[in-house]
Motif scaffolding. Structure first.
Motif, PDB file in Angstrom:
ATOM      1  N   UNK A  28       0.868  -1.184   0.000  1.00 34.54           N
ATOM      2  CA  UNK A  28       0.000   0.000   0.000  1.00 34.54           C
ATOM      3  C   UNK A  28       0.904   1.233   0.000  1.00 34.54           C
ATOM      4  N   UNK A  29       0.823   2.094  -1.009  1.00 35.41           N
ATOM      5  CA  UNK A  29       1.834   3.138  -1.182  1.00 35.41           C
ATOM      6  C   UNK A  29       1.586   4.442  -0.442  1.00 35.41           C
ATOM      7  N   UNK A  30       0.459   4.549   0.255  1.00 31.28           N
ATOM      8  CA  UNK A  30       0.151   5.821   0.923  1.00 31.28           C
ATOM      9  C   UNK A  30      -0.549   5.555   2.246  1.00 31.28           C
ATOM     10  N   UNK A  31      -0.475   6.548   3.124  1.00 31.91           N
ATOM     11  CA  UNK A  31      -1.080   6.420   4.449  1.00 31.91           C
ATOM     12  C   UNK A  31      -1.719   7.748   4.848  1.00 31.91           C
ATOM     13  N   UNK A  32      -2.885   7.671   5.457  1.00 27.85           N
ATOM     14  CA  UNK A  32      -3.534   8.832   6.057  1.00 27.85           C
ATOM     15  C   UNK A  32      -3.271   8.803   7.550  1.00 27.85           C
ATOM     16  N   UNK A  33      -2.601   9.822   8.053  1.00 27.82           N
ATOM     17  CA  UNK A  33      -2.156   9.836   9.442  1.00 27.82           C
ATOM     18  C   UNK A  33      -3.135  10.590  10.336  1.00 27.82           C
ATOM     19  N   UNK A  34      -3.120  10.223  11.617  1.00 26.99           N
ATOM     20  CA  UNK A  34      -3.905  10.903  12.638  1.00 26.99           C
ATOM     21  C   UNK A  34      -2.962  11.593  13.618  1.00 26.99           C
ATOM     22  N   UNK A  35      -3.339  12.785  14.021  1.00 25.45           N
ATOM     23  CA  UNK A  35      -2.449  13.600  14.838  1.00 25.45           C
ATOM     24  C   UNK A  35      -2.114  12.942  16.168  1.00 25.45           C
ATOM     25  N   UNK A  36      -3.068  12.237  16.777  1.00 21.03           N
ATOM     26  CA  UNK A  36      -2.816  11.590  18.052  1.00 21.03           C
ATOM     27  C   UNK A  36      -1.693  10.569  17.933  1.00 21.03           C
ATOM     28  N   UNK A  57       1.904  10.681   2.231  1.00 21.50           N
ATOM     29  CA  UNK A  57       0.919  10.991   3.266  1.00 21.50           C
ATOM     30  C   UNK A  57      -0.294  11.592   2.548  1.00 21.50           C
ATOM     31  N   UNK A  58      -1.338  10.796   2.425  1.00 22.02           N
ATOM     32  CA  UNK A  58      -2.509  11.228   1.657  1.00 22.02           C
ATOM     33  C   UNK A  58      -3.324  12.281   2.393  1.00 22.02           C
ATOM     34  N   UNK A  59      -3.262  12.275   3.723  1.00 26.61           N
ATOM     35  CA  UNK A  59      -3.965  13.293   4.506  1.00 26.61           C
ATOM     36  C   UNK A  59      -3.453  13.252   5.940  1.00 26.61           C
ATOM     37  N   UNK A  60      -3.709  14.338   6.643  1.00 26.59           N
ATOM     38  CA  UNK A  60      -3.541  14.371   8.096  1.00 26.59           C
ATOM     39  C   UNK A  60      -4.891  14.708   8.687  1.00 26.59           C
ATOM     40  N   UNK A  61      -5.320  13.916   9.652  1.00 22.06           N
ATOM     41  CA  UNK A  61      -6.596  14.118  10.307  1.00 22.06           C
ATOM     42  C   UNK A  61      -6.343  14.404  11.792  1.00 22.06           C
ATOM     43  N   UNK A  62      -6.827  15.443  12.317  1.00 24.06           N
ATOM     44  CA  UNK A  62      -7.667  16.403  11.674  1.00 24.06           C
ATOM     45  C   UNK A  62      -7.430  17.783  12.249  1.00 24.06           C
TER      46      UNK A  62
END
Length: 279
Positions: A28-36, A57-62
């Motif tokens: 899986x080439x991308x990851x959406x990260x969570x701030x915690x 990094x496809x996104x940072x939430x939130x």
């Protein structure tokens, strides 16, 4: 699988290091990260870990919760973190009615002024956009299903999100198209077409039926619920979106399962239900 991204909350019990390793092992080439999770591992250490693994990094939430009183500092910190991580966007969950705690009853001073809460969001966004622009961060407004209007997001439709984003350049303020939140909306196809290059993130998961007692946990792996992914994915494709497709699931049974098995199932369902419509 070149566009598949694992949103970290899908394998909630994995640390940043475990999730990055899982993505690498499963292709899986991308990851959406969570701030915690990023805070637990350390911001600089997370940025290096993801970079060294060759992941996007496809996104940072939130960011978000702009209807309360503490949003300025928290959102500037979130923007700084997104910049450090090189995230494609910072997901903005804008917040519900002032005084209503997510998942809890209205407090004694809870507001019922929905129009006023939406004005607060617009005012806060105007203050944040220049700060984000200076740091090269794209803000992505995420409309949530109307059942979350009171406590999590006074933006309930793509139309509302696009109306709010419209005064700003598309590269500065975009929108999130999340199948769980928009599949029910008869205007969704037209609003996805309208969005065009404002689509900053496409997130997929199913809506299980019946919903559990905690409706927040009503997301399932694609194919386990009632959503048809072909038409929505084709609409996103035809709007010109070429970015990562995040699988984001909030589900107690999924979280309790072996994360490697979850990720293997996510890959298989993405391949059969989502990827064909991407073209």
């Amino acid at each position: 699988m070149t566009r598949l991204s694992l949103n970290q909350w899908t394998t909630r019990h994995w640390s940043v290091a475990e999730a990055v390793d899982g993505c690498a092992r499963h292709g899986v080439p991308a990851i959406g990260l969570w701030r915690e999770k990023v805070a637990e591992h350390g911001l600089a250490a997370t940025a290096k870990l993801v970079r060294d693994a060759g992941l996007r990094v496809s996104s940072l939430c939130r960011g978000g919760f702009l209807t309360g009183d503490t949003w300025p500092r928290d959102n500037r910190e979130a923007i700084d973190e997104a910049a450090e991580l090189g995230a494609a966007c910072l997901v903005m969950v804008v917040g519900g009615l002032p005084g209503v705690t997510p998942g809890g009853p209205p407090g004694p001073r809870a507001s019922r002024d929905l129009a006023g809460a939406r004005r607060r969001v617009a005012e806060a966004l105007a203050a944040l956009v220049p700060y984000a622009a200076e740091r090269g961060v794209r803000l992505a407004l995420e409309p949530l299903h109307p059942m979350y209007c009171a406590d999590r997001a006074v933006l309930s439709t793509l139309k509302q999100a696009l109306d709010l984003a419209e005064p700003y350049p598309a590269e500065r303020v975009g929108v999130v198209v999340d199948t769980f939140h928009v599949w029910w909306d008869p205007e969704a196809p037209a609003q996805i077409a309208r969005a065009g290059d404002r689509i900053a993130s496409y997130q997929v998961c199913d809506q299980i039926h019946p919903l559990p007692a905690d409706a927040l946990l009503g997301r399932g792996i694609m194919g386990d619920g009632v959503i048809g992914f072909g038409p929505l994915t084709e609409a996103v494709r035809d709007a010109g979106y070429t970015g990562d497709v995040e699988v984001e699931i909030f589900n107690a049974d999924v979280w309790a399962a072996d994360p490697d098995e979850v990720l293997a199932t996510v890959r298989a369902r993405f391949d059969s239900l989502v990827r064909p419509a991407l073209g």
